[in-house]
Design a protein around this motif. Sequence first.
Motif, PDB file in Angstrom:
ATOM      1  N   ASP A 125     -48.961  13.537 -68.408  1.00  0.00           N
ATOM      2  CA  ASP A 125     -49.232  14.693 -67.549  1.00  0.00           C
ATOM      3  C   ASP A 125     -47.925  15.397 -67.242  1.00  0.00           C
ATOM      4  O   ASP A 125     -46.898  14.748 -67.015  1.00  0.00           O
ATOM      5  N   GLU A 126     -47.961  16.699 -67.206  1.00  0.00           N
ATOM      6  CA  GLU A 126     -46.812  17.469 -66.740  1.00  0.00           C
ATOM      7  C   GLU A 126     -46.966  17.633 -65.235  1.00  0.00           C
ATOM      8  O   GLU A 126     -47.957  18.205 -64.767  1.00  0.00           O
ATOM      9  N   LEU A 127     -46.015  17.091 -64.481  1.00  0.00           N
ATOM     10  CA  LEU A 127     -46.104  17.073 -63.023  1.00  0.00           C
ATOM     11  C   LEU A 127     -45.021  17.935 -62.400  1.00  0.00           C
ATOM     12  O   LEU A 127     -43.934  18.074 -62.949  1.00  0.00           O
ATOM     13  N   THR A 128     -45.333  18.473 -61.237  1.00  0.00           N
ATOM     14  CA  THR A 128     -44.377  19.227 -60.441  1.00  0.00           C
ATOM     15  C   THR A 128     -44.244  18.532 -59.098  1.00  0.00           C
ATOM     16  O   THR A 128     -45.253  18.175 -58.481  1.00  0.00           O
ATOM     17  N   PHE A 142     -47.890  17.568 -57.904  1.00  0.00           N
ATOM     18  CA  PHE A 142     -49.006  18.360 -58.421  1.00  0.00           C
ATOM     19  C   PHE A 142     -49.122  18.225 -59.935  1.00  0.00           C
ATOM     20  O   PHE A 142     -48.118  18.099 -60.626  1.00  0.00           O
ATOM     21  N   ARG A 143     -50.349  18.281 -60.420  1.00  0.00           N
ATOM     22  CA  ARG A 143     -50.632  18.491 -61.839  1.00  0.00           C
ATOM     23  C   ARG A 143     -51.262  19.876 -61.878  1.00  0.00           C
ATOM     24  O   ARG A 143     -52.363  20.074 -61.376  1.00  0.00           O
ATOM     25  N   LYS A 144     -50.489  20.835 -62.386  1.00  0.00           N
ATOM     26  CA  LYS A 144     -50.843  22.258 -62.279  1.00  0.00           C
ATOM     27  C   LYS A 144     -50.992  22.564 -60.790  1.00  0.00           C
ATOM     28  O   LYS A 144     -50.049  22.404 -60.047  1.00  0.00           O
ATOM     29  N   LYS A 145     -52.170  22.959 -60.327  1.00  0.00           N
ATOM     30  CA  LYS A 145     -52.348  23.259 -58.896  1.00  0.00           C
ATOM     31  C   LYS A 145     -53.053  22.131 -58.149  1.00  0.00           C
ATOM     32  O   LYS A 145     -53.285  22.214 -56.955  1.00  0.00           O
ATOM     33  N   GLU A 146     -53.357  21.049 -58.858  1.00  0.00           N
ATOM     34  CA  GLU A 146     -54.096  19.935 -58.270  1.00  0.00           C
ATOM     35  C   GLU A 146     -53.143  18.971 -57.565  1.00  0.00           C
ATOM     36  O   GLU A 146     -52.237  18.408 -58.182  1.00  0.00           O
TER      37      GLU A 146
END
Length: 104
Positions: free
Chosen positions: A44-47, A67-71
């Motif tokens: 997963d790409e995480l922020t 977050f994963r995208k906006k999730e």
Amino acid sequence: MERARTEWLRDLGIGQHALKTNDNLMFVVSTITIDYKKPAILDDELTVQTDLLSMRSCSIDLKQQIFRKKELLTNSIVTVACIDANQLKPVKIPTTIKKLMELL
């Protein structure tokens, strides 16, 4: 989250290696509370978002969210203490660093 805290400091112009070498100071985690909402999955790409919540003489509280995208996957509150790098005891955060932290 550790890497995100390092980058948060770097964005303020504070390099942790230079802080230890030049000022004999380190920032270390003293407490962390984590609320896991959903799991991340391999690759997963995480922020990681890091925000200053409060500041005391020797420590700061940060809110960190993953977050994963906006999730939203994870909420956390992290207390980071400023310590003397040799004695490993709490010391006051220098005024110059406090002023930089207040800008974000």
